[in-house]
Design a protein around this motif. Structure first.
Motif, PDB file in Angstrom:
ATOM      1  N   GLY A   1       0.810  -1.211   0.000  1.00 26.66           N
ATOM      2  CA  GLY A   1       0.000   0.000   0.000  1.00 26.66           C
ATOM      3  C   GLY A   1       0.844   1.262   0.000  1.00 26.66           C
ATOM      4  N   TYR A   2       2.172   1.089   0.080  1.00 31.34           N
ATOM      5  CA  TYR A   2       3.052   2.268   0.102  1.00 31.34           C
ATOM      6  C   TYR A   2       2.857   3.164  -1.124  1.00 31.34           C
ATOM      7  CZ  TYR A   2       7.280   5.047  -0.493  1.00 31.34           C
ATOM      8  OH  TYR A   2       8.145   6.078  -0.735  1.00 31.34           O
ATOM      9  N   PRO A   3       2.794   2.613  -2.360  1.00 33.52           N
ATOM     10  CA  PRO A   3       2.642   3.510  -3.518  1.00 33.52           C
ATOM     11  C   PRO A   3       1.427   4.420  -3.398  1.00 33.52           C
ATOM     12  CG  PRO A   3       3.277   1.323  -4.255  1.00 33.52           C
ATOM     13  CD  PRO A   3       2.961   1.203  -2.786  1.00 33.52           C
ATOM     14  N   GLU A   4       0.286   3.868  -2.931  1.00 29.09           N
ATOM     15  CA  GLU A   4      -0.912   4.710  -2.803  1.00 29.09           C
ATOM     16  C   GLU A   4      -0.738   5.713  -1.668  1.00 29.09           C
ATOM     17  OE1 GLU A   4      -4.658   2.660  -2.495  1.00 29.09           O
ATOM     18  OE2 GLU A   4      -5.717   4.489  -1.887  1.00 29.09           O
ATOM     19  N   TRP A   5      -0.162   5.272  -0.549  1.00 30.10           N
ATOM     20  CA  TRP A   5       0.093   6.195   0.570  1.00 30.10           C
ATOM     21  C   TRP A   5       0.991   7.330   0.118  1.00 30.10           C
ATOM     22  CZ3 TRP A   5       4.794   7.388   2.953  1.00 30.10           C
ATOM     23  CH2 TRP A   5       4.701   8.121   4.147  1.00 30.10           C
ATOM     24  N   LYS A   6       2.006   6.967  -0.654  1.00 30.58           N
ATOM     25  CA  LYS A   6       2.960   7.979  -1.121  1.00 30.58           C
ATOM     26  C   LYS A   6       2.280   8.984  -2.050  1.00 30.58           C
ATOM     27  CE  LYS A   6       5.648   7.209  -4.556  1.00 30.58           C
ATOM     28  NZ  LYS A   6       6.654   6.768  -5.532  1.00 30.58           N
ATOM     29  N   ASP A   7       1.539   8.478  -3.028  1.00 28.37           N
ATOM     30  CA  ASP A   7       0.965   9.364  -4.047  1.00 28.37           C
ATOM     31  C   ASP A   7      -0.196  10.201  -3.516  1.00 28.37           C
ATOM     32  OD1 ASP A   7       2.802   8.341  -5.799  1.00 28.37           O
ATOM     33  OD2 ASP A   7       1.415   6.936  -6.754  1.00 28.37           O
ATOM     34  N   LYS A   8      -1.081   9.568  -2.724  1.00 25.11           N
ATOM     35  CA  LYS A   8      -2.310  10.252  -2.330  1.00 25.11           C
ATOM     36  C   LYS A   8      -2.182  11.016  -1.015  1.00 25.11           C
ATOM     37  CE  LYS A   8      -5.461   7.152  -4.790  1.00 25.11           C
ATOM     38  NZ  LYS A   8      -6.583   6.214  -4.654  1.00 25.11           N
TER      39      LYS A   8
ATOM     40  N   GLY B   1       1.567  23.376   8.772  1.00 25.22           N
ATOM     41  CA  GLY B   1       2.568  23.226   9.817  1.00 25.22           C
ATOM     42  C   GLY B   1       2.868  21.763  10.108  1.00 25.22           C
ATOM     43  N   LEU B   2       3.740  21.555  11.077  1.00 28.43           N
ATOM     44  CA  LEU B   2       4.189  20.196  11.399  1.00 28.43           C
ATOM     45  C   LEU B   2       3.044  19.338  11.952  1.00 28.43           C
ATOM     46  CD1 LEU B   2       6.806  18.482  11.413  1.00 28.43           C
ATOM     47  CD2 LEU B   2       7.080  19.091  13.815  1.00 28.43           C
ATOM     48  N   ALA B   3       2.152  19.944  12.736  1.00 25.34           N
ATOM     49  CA  ALA B   3       1.034  19.182  13.318  1.00 25.34           C
ATOM     50  C   ALA B   3       0.116  18.654  12.223  1.00 25.34           C
ATOM     51  CB  ALA B   3       0.258  20.055  14.297  1.00 25.34           C
ATOM     52  N   GLU B   4      -0.155  19.483  11.225  1.00 21.24           N
ATOM     53  CA  GLU B   4      -1.017  19.042  10.127  1.00 21.24           C
ATOM     54  C   GLU B   4      -0.307  17.987   9.277  1.00 21.24           C
ATOM     55  OE1 GLU B   4      -4.003  19.283   9.523  1.00 21.24           O
ATOM     56  OE2 GLU B   4      -4.268  18.809   7.398  1.00 21.24           O
ATOM     57  N   LEU B   5       1.013  18.148   9.082  1.00 19.10           N
ATOM     58  CA  LEU B   5       1.770  17.122   8.354  1.00 19.10           C
ATOM     59  C   LEU B   5       1.638  15.783   9.083  1.00 19.10           C
ATOM     60  CD1 LEU B   5       3.906  16.196   6.208  1.00 19.10           C
ATOM     61  CD2 LEU B   5       5.663  16.802   7.902  1.00 19.10           C
ATOM     62  N   ARG B   6       1.836  15.806  10.405  1.00 13.98           N
ATOM     63  CA  ARG B   6       1.747  14.578  11.189  1.00 13.98           C
ATOM     64  C   ARG B   6       0.345  13.974  11.077  1.00 13.98           C
ATOM     65  NH1 ARG B   6       3.298  16.493  15.597  1.00 13.98           N
ATOM     66  NH2 ARG B   6       5.391  15.590  15.802  1.00 13.98           N
ATOM     67  N   ARG B   7      -0.670  14.807  11.184  1.00 10.55           N
ATOM     68  CA  ARG B   7      -2.045  14.289  11.124  1.00 10.55           C
ATOM     69  C   ARG B   7      -2.321  13.582   9.802  1.00 10.55           C
ATOM     70  NH1 ARG B   7      -6.774  14.722   9.141  1.00 10.55           N
ATOM     71  NH2 ARG B   7      -6.173  16.303   7.623  1.00 10.55           N
ATOM     72  N   ARG B   8      -1.886  14.198   8.722  1.00 10.38           N
ATOM     73  CA  ARG B   8      -2.164  13.595   7.410  1.00 10.38           C
ATOM     74  C   ARG B   8      -1.392  12.288   7.226  1.00 10.38           C
ATOM     75  NH1 ARG B   8      -2.266  18.143   2.686  1.00 10.38           N
ATOM     76  NH2 ARG B   8      -3.314  19.823   3.802  1.00 10.38           N
ATOM     77  N   LEU B   9      -0.098  12.336   7.567  1.00 12.60           N
ATOM     78  CA  LEU B   9       0.715  11.134   7.366  1.00 12.60           C
ATOM     79  C   LEU B   9       0.172   9.966   8.185  1.00 12.60           C
ATOM     80  CD1 LEU B   9       4.357  12.585   7.461  1.00 12.60           C
ATOM     81  CD2 LEU B   9       3.002  11.984   5.453  1.00 12.60           C
ATOM     82  N   VAL B  10      -0.225  10.262   9.421  1.00  9.02           N
ATOM     83  CA  VAL B  10      -0.628   9.190  10.329  1.00  9.02           C
ATOM     84  C   VAL B  10      -2.099   8.812  10.129  1.00  9.02           C
ATOM     85  CG1 VAL B  10      -0.880   8.545  12.741  1.00  9.02           C
ATOM     86  CG2 VAL B  10       1.133   9.846  12.006  1.00  9.02           C
ATOM     87  N   LYS B  11      -2.992   9.777  10.321  1.00  3.35           N
ATOM     88  CA  LYS B  11      -4.417   9.445  10.282  1.00  3.35           C
ATOM     89  C   LYS B  11      -4.860   9.031   8.880  1.00  3.35           C
ATOM     90  CE  LYS B  11      -8.986  11.189  11.560  1.00  3.35           C
ATOM     91  NZ  LYS B  11      -9.742  12.351  12.069  1.00  3.35           N
ATOM     92  N   ASP B  12      -4.589   9.901   7.909  1.00  6.95           N
ATOM     93  CA  ASP B  12      -4.996   9.573   6.534  1.00  6.95           C
ATOM     94  C   ASP B  12      -4.194   8.379   6.016  1.00  6.95           C
ATOM     95  OD1 ASP B  12      -6.503  11.799   6.892  1.00  6.95           O
ATOM     96  OD2 ASP B  12      -5.442  13.053   5.431  1.00  6.95           O
ATOM     97  N   GLY B  13      -2.910   8.346   6.388  1.00  7.92           N
ATOM     98  CA  GLY B  13      -2.053   7.271   5.896  1.00  7.92           C
ATOM     99  C   GLY B  13      -2.478   5.908   6.396  1.00  7.92           C
ATOM    100  N   ASN B  14      -2.825   5.810   7.660  1.00  9.18           N
ATOM    101  CA  ASN B  14      -3.211   4.505   8.208  1.00  9.18           C
ATOM    102  C   ASN B  14      -4.523   3.996   7.618  1.00  9.18           C
ATOM    103  OD1 ASN B  14      -1.017   3.848   9.837  1.00  9.18           O
ATOM    104  ND2 ASN B  14      -1.729   5.204  11.471  1.00  9.18           N
ATOM    105  N   LEU B  15      -5.390   4.914   7.208  1.00  4.34           N
ATOM    106  CA  LEU B  15      -6.618   4.475   6.530  1.00  4.34           C
ATOM    107  C   LEU B  15      -6.268   3.786   5.208  1.00  4.34           C
ATOM    108  CD1 LEU B  15      -8.943   7.580   7.144  1.00  4.34           C
ATOM    109  CD2 LEU B  15      -9.154   5.294   8.166  1.00  4.34           C
ATOM    110  N   VAL B  16      -5.263   4.340   4.504  1.00  2.00           N
ATOM    111  CA  VAL B  16      -4.843   3.726   3.238  1.00  2.00           C
ATOM    112  C   VAL B  16      -4.211   2.361   3.490  1.00  2.00           C
ATOM    113  CG1 VAL B  16      -3.240   3.922   1.283  1.00  2.00           C
ATOM    114  CG2 VAL B  16      -4.525   5.938   2.061  1.00  2.00           C
ATOM    115  N   LEU B  17      -3.248   2.306   4.405  1.00  2.00           N
ATOM    116  CA  LEU B  17      -2.529   1.043   4.637  1.00  2.00           C
ATOM    117  C   LEU B  17      -3.469  -0.051   5.142  1.00  2.00           C
ATOM    118  CD1 LEU B  17       0.896   2.104   6.185  1.00  2.00           C
ATOM    119  CD2 LEU B  17       0.212   1.927   3.792  1.00  2.00           C
TER     120      LEU B  17
END
Length: 419
Positions: free
Chosen positions: A376-383, A398-414
């Motif tokens: 699922g990395y390719p989709e996590w990376k692209d989207k 900011g850094l907090a929003e970066l963290r939120r997207r990478l973690v919350k949105d990212g884990n939904l993809v993975l």
């Protein structure tokens, strides 16, 4: 039944037999630089001259389209026998059953000459699906005259800059329309993740159940924050280069606009060929963190198609291609480092000229890229990750929003890939 088997065998894979018993293997190479193509073709010619029963045909592939092209070839039963790719592209092919498990096909010599951490980059589940043979660290290419005139300490692999020191020096080198560093981050994800290993940043955490989740800890934030602050706070990094590829930054580098550019080791070839006469450049190690000079890589690999009817012969060709002296020829042709320990000892890879020695000194610090086996990395990376990092580096979030997207949105993809 026997006729049916022969028909099926004749249609599958890329290789074929002939009426005189001669086997033909198709080797798809992604070499593209002139010296690299020449090295590959020369080795194919040498193999064919010494192996009359097994002919290898050189097939030119392209890095730009290799994933889709291979997928189409696999599904159409027309994949080449020997496949050149990169380890971070193999997971879906390995799990999809398109690649042969190489564990029983490769000779002990080849297995023992490549370190286990390199084999780990091509290991998926219980199988090994590629031979990692070339790799490149990320380094700093610097304007040597500019650095010398500034009086800053020149880092070495033995005494590299820390990330904090790198930020201070980039600021010191800046001023009057000139920047200490140009970050070419058109594709920001792999560069960020691989460099973050120097601080112990893992981002992807594998649980006891084997499932992977994204976690953005303090160690994961060091490199992104450094880039962000250089662009948006210190103004020591050129914001315009964030959307550029590595080659796009070279005219500005040659023109005296940037003192340093973080690039892959192989970019040295372009610089050697394109730099204006008299332009003095040098290779510096990337900054070090709590884990020293450690950084992630995705080595180039050679695999065998699962449908190839001549896996044993294909493995023999790979063994020939990756003999130490041949691996050196391929490395020199691509301006990269060999994974093989014997090949890496070659004096040609330890000269000061063009920074070979600096790169060779980094080889022991290279580890599998964090995303190596994450489904699922390719989709996590692209989207998720690419737009999030791009917006953070530009100062839009900011850094907090970066963290939120990478973690919350990212884990939904993975999670979709790990049900």
């Amino acid at each position: 039944m026997g006729l049916l088997f022969l028909l099926v065998a004749g249609c599958s894979g890329g290789g074929s037999g002939s009426r005189d018993g001669r086997i033909t293997l198709r080797f798809q190479s992604l070499a593209w630089q002139q010296e690299s193509v020449a090295a590959n073709k020369a080795l194919v010619k040498e193999w064919n001259a010494t192996h009359p029963g097994v002919k290898v045909e050189y097939v030119q592939g392209s890095w730009d389209s290799v994933h889709d092209q291979l997928l189409t070839s696999f599904e159409g039963g027309e994949a080449p026998d020997i496949i050149h790719d990169a380890s971070d592209d193999l997971a879906d092919f390995a799990y999809g059953g398109y690649l042969a498990d190489l564990r029983t096909l490769l000779p002990a010599r080849l297995k023992s000459e490549i370190p286990q951490h390199s084999w780990d980059t091509a290991t998926f589940g219980d199988g090994v699906y590629g031979v990692p043979f070339l790799q490149e660290p990320r380094v700093l290419i610097a304007n040597a005259g500019w650095l010398k005139a500034s009086g800053v300490r020149i880092p070495t692999p033995e005494r590299p800059w820390t990330w904090d020191e790198f930020r201070v020096i980039a600021k010191r080198l800046s001023g009057k329309g000139r920047y200490g560093v140009a970050w070419p981050l058109k594709e920001p994800v792999s560069a960020t993740l691989n460099l973050s290993l120097s601080n112990g940043g893992q981002l992807f955490q594998r649980g006891a159940d084997g499932k992977v989740t994204v976690r953005f800890d303090a160690a994961d934030a060091v490199v992104p924050r450094t880039v962000h602050d250089e662009v948006n706070t210190d103004r020591s990094a050129a914001g315009a280069t964030l959307g550029m590829g590595g080659s796009d930054t070279l005219p500005g580098f040659f023109g005296g606009k940037y003192a340093m550019v973080p690039l892959g080791f192989s970019y040295r070839q372009q610089i050697a060929q394109q730099a204006p006469k008299g332009f003095d450049w040098q290779v510096l190690p990337a900054p070090a963190g709590a884990d020293g000079l450690t950084q992630g890589v995705s080595p180039q690999t050679l695999s065998i198609a699962a449908d190839s009817p001549h896996k044993k012969e294909a493995a023999a060709f790979i063994d020939f291609l990756l003999r130490p002296q041949n691996m050196v020829r391929l490395a020199l042709g691509d301006w990269m480092l060999p994974t093989g320990t014997e090949a890496l000892k070659d004096p040609a890879l330890h000269t000061a000229k063009d920074g070979w020695a600096t790169g060779a000194a980094l080889a022991a610090h290279l580890r599998p890229a964090p995303a190596q086996s994450v489904r699922g990395y390719p989709e996590w990376k692209d989207k998720v990750a690419t737009p999030a990092f791009q917006e953070y580096y530009s100062g839009a979030i900011g850094l907090a929003e970066l963290r939120r997207r990478l973690v919350k949105d990212g884990n939904l993809v993975l999670a979709r890939y790990q049900r």
